[in-house]
Design a protein around this motif. Structure first.
Motif, short mmCIF file in Angstrom:
data_model
loop_
_atom_site.label_atom_id
_atom_site.label_comp_id
_atom_site.label_asym_id
_atom_site.label_seq_id
_atom_site.Cartn_x
_atom_site.Cartn_y
_atom_site.Cartn_z
N THR B 485 0.83 -1.20 0.00
CA THR B 485 0.00 0.00 0.00
C THR B 485 0.87 1.26 0.00
O THR B 485 0.57 2.23 -0.68
N LEU B 486 1.94 1.23 0.78
CA LEU B 486 2.83 2.39 0.85
C LEU B 486 3.36 2.74 -0.53
O LEU B 486 3.47 3.91 -0.90
N PHE B 487 3.70 1.73 -1.31
CA PHE B 487 4.26 1.99 -2.62
C PHE B 487 3.20 2.37 -3.65
O PHE B 487 3.44 3.18 -4.52
N LEU B 488 2.04 1.74 -3.57
CA LEU B 488 1.10 1.79 -4.69
C LEU B 488 -0.11 2.70 -4.51
O LEU B 488 -0.86 2.92 -5.45
N ARG B 489 -0.32 3.23 -3.33
CA ARG B 489 -1.56 4.00 -3.14
C ARG B 489 -1.51 5.28 -3.99
O ARG B 489 -0.45 5.87 -4.18
N PRO B 490 -2.68 5.69 -4.47
CA PRO B 490 -2.75 6.95 -5.21
C PRO B 490 -2.41 8.12 -4.29
O PRO B 490 -2.62 8.03 -3.08
N THR B 491 -1.89 9.21 -4.86
CA THR B 491 -1.61 10.39 -4.06
C THR B 491 -2.90 10.90 -3.43
O THR B 491 -3.93 11.00 -4.10
N GLY B 492 -2.84 11.17 -2.14
CA GLY B 492 -4.02 11.66 -1.45
C GLY B 492 -4.94 10.56 -0.97
O GLY B 492 -5.89 10.82 -0.25
N PHE B 493 -4.65 9.31 -1.36
CA PHE B 493 -5.48 8.17 -0.95
C PHE B 493 -4.87 7.59 0.32
O PHE B 493 -3.68 7.32 0.39
N ASP B 494 -5.71 7.42 1.31
CA ASP B 494 -5.21 7.04 2.62
C ASP B 494 -5.87 5.74 3.06
O ASP B 494 -7.02 5.50 2.71
N THR B 495 -5.16 4.90 3.79
CA THR B 495 -5.80 3.74 4.41
C THR B 495 -5.47 3.74 5.90
O THR B 495 -4.52 4.41 6.34
N LEU B 496 -6.23 2.98 6.66
CA LEU B 496 -5.99 2.92 8.10
C LEU B 496 -4.61 2.37 8.39
O LEU B 496 -3.90 2.84 9.28
N ALA B 497 -4.20 1.36 7.59
CA ALA B 497 -2.89 0.75 7.83
C ALA B 497 -1.78 1.78 7.66
O ALA B 497 -0.88 1.88 8.51
N VAL B 498 -1.84 2.55 6.58
CA VAL B 498 -0.81 3.57 6.33
C VAL B 498 -0.83 4.62 7.44
O VAL B 498 0.20 5.06 7.94
N ARG B 499 -2.06 5.00 7.84
CA ARG B 499 -2.22 6.00 8.91
C ARG B 499 -1.60 5.52 10.22
O ARG B 499 -0.86 6.24 10.88
N ILE B 500 -1.89 4.29 10.57
CA ILE B 500 -1.35 3.74 11.81
C ILE B 500 0.17 3.73 11.75
O ILE B 500 0.86 4.18 12.66
N TRP B 501 0.69 3.23 10.63
CA TRP B 501 2.14 3.08 10.53
C TRP B 501 2.84 4.42 10.56
O TRP B 501 3.81 4.62 11.28
N SER B 502 2.36 5.38 9.77
CA SER B 502 3.10 6.63 9.70
C SER B 502 2.97 7.40 11.01
O SER B 502 3.92 8.05 11.44
N ALA B 503 1.83 7.29 11.67
CA ALA B 503 1.69 7.97 12.97
C ALA B 503 2.59 7.30 14.00
O ALA B 503 3.29 7.98 14.76
N ALA B 504 2.62 5.96 14.02
CA ALA B 504 3.46 5.26 14.98
C ALA B 504 4.94 5.52 14.70
O ALA B 504 5.75 5.63 15.61
N ASP B 505 5.27 5.64 13.41
CA ASP B 505 6.64 5.89 13.00
C ASP B 505 7.12 7.26 13.50
O ASP B 505 8.30 7.45 13.78
#
Lengths: 339, 535
Positions: B485-505
């Protein structure tokens, strides 16, 4: 079975609705839209971008990643890039995109207010300034224990996980690039290998390092000055403190975050408005009071609790030369086993 | 193929293989059935070609990394982690399965649910709660006053992954324990063997195939995991591949490392296949329930303690930590609706695509098995075994250059999801079809009903349960998916997984916690359906 089928149909309808809704929001119903590749992190600049959206009604889609990642991506995408603006955290990444000829020239009157030594000609413009510092744990270290120069960190006494670094972060890479300009590749590799020999703890970014110093996980960290101020504004007092090196080397580098408009952009007008916004009083004040950076447009006072920018020791480098050694810098960091 | 136990890869609760192979339909299968199969397998396999293409044209500088001491250290770190995680997950999984199926422990029904539940929590969520709850300033120290070591590095990655993966072993072993014929055990006991000796010499050997299947899943998961090792700051392959990608202008080194990781995954898959050989044990459904081992007082206490500690560590600490972050947060809690919509959209579309594409291949495999259907099935499982970070990376290389409009589109993201999770849907649909003899189809055809009507009135209704279960499984795993998802998501497209990871990071734990709790809430629904049906 029938209930099952109806459930599936309802699900499909729901998904289609969501799809249509999401695609419409970026569609062109007369409103302008803008795609920004941001090397600056979301928690630092998202409110600012929201402010721009509210002011101009321009819909902004932002892709957040590291500045180096975005620079490499832009080089790869070339003319196919969906990006309109590159907003980066360091001059080296911006310079790489400029050298690849991917930026469109910014109008002279737009960037006239920014001192030229911090910008990349007309390709990109500085929007805020930051200094490299050593953040340290005041409970375990007194100012007398702190290294006088960055090379003192190579002393084996600093071994065993006392140091925190973020080698993939564009600011760290810019610091290493500056060191290459200052002491050559060999000298820089020797420094990096010495650092690696002390087994520093590797973090993904600057804020985790500052937090780790503040909770005692590491004792010192090589970061930019403003992360500590950000943490303080969140939690009040901190046991972590900034140490500004007084040596005029790469470790005291003052570097701009900046932005440029891409030649491939289909929305140049909106892109220029975004740059104009970043240099406006509102945005400059945001950088000083919300992210605790120095303003790029002279006139505003420095954020509270840091020395005036004129008083900082600086390596006296031509910042535009950083781009030329960025590739080598990342290679050396990797060779030393830090990436 | 059809006599193999249904790969645990495909189902949460693999069905018993029925022993004898069901009869198959004579005559060639319609060719067009292959179309969706090919379409869904391509997005998973093509990226590997992208990686190879990248590496073939590489400079010596970039290739030097492959031969460096750094790479050797990465192989060592990764294999070490894989071995310790697999060993501990196997030990925990078997113990929990035996205690909840074969002893007279009280409250077994509850323990069974609790032991399976960590499957819903993504490993990066478990990882981030462990990292923050441990250490001198962590939740555990501040609540209990105990000084626990910081769960970072190998220790942290191991703890997070062992806890998130043991359910793979637990579920497969438990399913086998349920259908073992107790006659062997009774015979051994009648000859005077002690319960522990019966377990070691009679039960354990029969569990071997299930244990191997579960352990394979654990090993592949560990190899593929990106979020937990990154948050624990342990230098496994995935973490370094991402660091090289994000931190360097030259992308070839990342591709070189990714290909090595792919090679390791393939070696594991092949090794497992070879070692499994034909040593599968088949038992007919047991005639009567197995005799439960009666635990002594001390044993009962120890068993309850073990399951309770397991539940506290795998569910209690993560969930309590998440809730405490939200409660203690000084900032207003905002619900990431955009990320929620993004996750739901991409995951449900992927589930629909995967389930729809699984039907024709499942029909081919169960009704017209040939060499090519066997290969297609094998490819589906190979795609499932590929570390997602390598699929995402390779697809970015290809899409940014050659795919124009598909690059950074939801369509591509959904196709890649459907491809990497296809095997799960396939396993479920196939399982539902092999339960029913194709003679039903034949009867319908011989009564003069056309092939389309036969398909619509016989085959489709039979496969529907499998399609729903497989789709739910794909939905569940796609919701948690992070690196691709990190590599392939469209710009501006968000998922819960990405949100969790980047916030935790960025250590913005309260923000990560809100998204994580939402993810758990959404996942609970399909999990409930999957575990309660077929009872």
């Amino acid at each position: 079975m029938h209930r099952n089928r109806r459930g599936v149909a309802a699900l499909i309808r729901l998904i289609l609705t969501v799809l249509v809704a999401t695609s419409c929001s970026s569609g062109d119903d007369g409103a302008q839209s803008l795609t920004v590749y941001s090397g600056r992190s979301e928690d630092l600049v998202a409110p600012l971008i929201q402010q721009f959206q509210d002011e101009t009604n321009i819909e902004v889609s932002v892709r957040y990643a590291s500045s180096t990642d975005m620079a490499a991506t832009l080089r790869e995408e070339g003319a196919n890039s969906p990006a309109d603006v590159f907003f980066a955290q360091d001059p080296a990444s911006l310079g790489v995109v400029a050298e690849a000829g991917l930026f469109s020239a910014l109008p002279g009157d737009l960037i006239a207010g920014v001192p030229t030594e911090f910008s990349g000609g007309s390709a990109w413009v500085a929007v805020s300034l930051r200094s490299r510092v050593l953040v340290y744990d005041t409970e375990r270290l007194s100012p007398a224990d702190l290294p006088a120069t960055v090379d003192d960190l190579l002393d084996p006494a600093w071994g065993g996980g006392r140091i925190g670094i973020a080698p993939g972060n564009a600011s760290f890479i810019a610091f290493v690039s500056a060191m290459i300009l200052e002491r050559g590749e060999e000298g820089t590799l020797a420094f990096l290998e010495g650092l690696a020999a002390n087994e520093p703890q590797i973090f993904s970014g600057n804020s985790p390092i500052v937090a780790a110093v503040d909770d005692g996980t590491v004792e010192v960290g090589l970061v930019n000055h403003y992360y500590l101020l950000g943490l303080r504004s969140d939690v009040g007092e901190t046991r972590a403190e900034n140490h500004f090196f007084t040596t005029a080397g790469a470790e005291s580098l003052v570097m701009p975050a900046g932005a440029g408009v891409l030649e491939a952009s289909q929305n140049k007008e909106a892109a220029l408005r975004f740059i104009e916004f970043l240099l406006s009083n509102n945005a400059q004040e945001y950088f000083v009071t919300e992210t605790f950076e120095y303003p790029a447009v002279p006139g505003l006072a420095a954020p509270e609790g840091v020395p005036a920018i004129e008083t900082l020791a600086q390596p006296g480098l031509d910042l535009s030369a950083l781009a030329g050694v960025l590739d080598r810098a990342t290679q050396l960091i990797s060779e030393a086993g830090l990436l | 193929m059809t006599t193999e136990p249904t790969p645990a890869v495909g189902t949460l609760d693999p069905r018993p293989s029925t022993g004898a192979a069901p009869p198959t339909l004579r005559g060639a299968a319609p060719r067009w059935l292959w179309l969706p199969v090919v379409l869904v397998l391509i997005p998973g396999l093509v990226p590997i070609a992208g990686l190879v293409g990248r590496v073939v044209g590489a400079t010596d500088d970039a290739l030097a990394l492959a031969r460096s001491a750094r790479t050797l250290a990465l192989v060592w770190n990764t294999v070490l982690l894989m071995v310790v995680v697999t060993a501990s997950a196997a030990a925990i999984g078997v113990t929990a399965a035996w205690l909840t199926e074969r002893t007279d422990l009280r409250g077994r029904a509850l323990w069974r649910v609790l032991a399976a539940l960590p499957l819903v929590i993504p490993s990066y969520v478990i990882g981030m709660t462990f990292v923050s709850a441990s250490g001198p300033g962590g939740l555990i120290a501040s609540v209990t006053g105990w000084q626990v070591p910081s769960l970072t590095g190998l220790l942290g990655a191991w703890a997070a992954l062992a806890v998130s993966t043991y359910p793979f072993v637990y579920l497969t072993v438990r399913a086998t324990l349920r259908r073992l014929d107790p006659a062997h055990e009774d015979a051994a006991r009648g000859l005077g063997a002690s319960p522990s000796r019966v377990f070691r010499t009679v039960v354990l050997p029969q569990l071997r195939p299930a244990l191997a299947a579960g352990s394979l899943l654990v090993a592949l998961y560990t190899l593929s995991d990106f979020g937990a090792v990154s948050l624990a700051r342990y230098d496994a392959f995935t973490r370094v591949i991402y660091a090289q990608y994000a931190g360097r202008l030259d992308r070839t080194p990342a591709a070189v490392l990714a290909l090595i990781l792919v090679a390791i995954a393939l070696v594991i898959v092949i090794a497992e296949r070879v070692s499994r050989g034909r040593a599968a044990y088949h038992s007919r459904s047991p005639q009567r329930p197995p005799r439960l081992t009666v635990l002594g007082r001390g044993q009962r206490l120890a068993a309850t303690g073990f399951l309770a500690v397991l539940a506290i560590v795998s569910l209690g600490i993560p969930i309590a930590t998440l809730i405490s972050w939200v409660v203690r947060s000084t900032q207003a809690v905002t619900i990431p609706w955009g990320a929620m919509a993004g996750s739901l959209t991409a995951s449900s579309l992927a589930a629909l695509v995967a389930a729809a594409a699984a039907l024709p291949l499942a029909v081919l495999v169960s009704r017209h098995p040939t060499r090519s259907t066997a290969w297609a099935e094998r490819l589906a499982y190979t795609t499932f075994a590929l570390p997602h970070i390598t699929v995402g990376l390779g697809m970015v290389f290809i899409a940014s250059r050659y795919l124009g409009g598909l690059y950074q589109s939801i369509t591509l993201l959904v196709l890649v999801y459907a491809s990497i999770f296809f095997a799960q849907a396939l396993g479920s649909v196939r399982a539902s079809l092999v339960q029913v003899s194709p003679s039903l189809d034949q009867a319908s055809r011989s009564l003069g009903v056309g092939p389309w009507r036969t398909f619509g009135r016989i085959t489709l209704p039979l496969a529907r349960r499998g399609m729903v279960a497989g789709g739910l499984l794909v939905f569940l795993t796609a919701m948690k998916e992070l690196p691709a998802t990190l590599f392939l998501r469209p710009t501006g497209f968000d998922t819960l997984a990405v949100r969790i990871w980047s916030a935790a990071d960025s250590l913005l734990y309260s923000r990560a916690a809100v998204a994580a709790l939402l993810l758990l809430a959404v996942s609970a629904v399909p999990m409930y359906v999957l575990t309660t049906r077929d009872r």
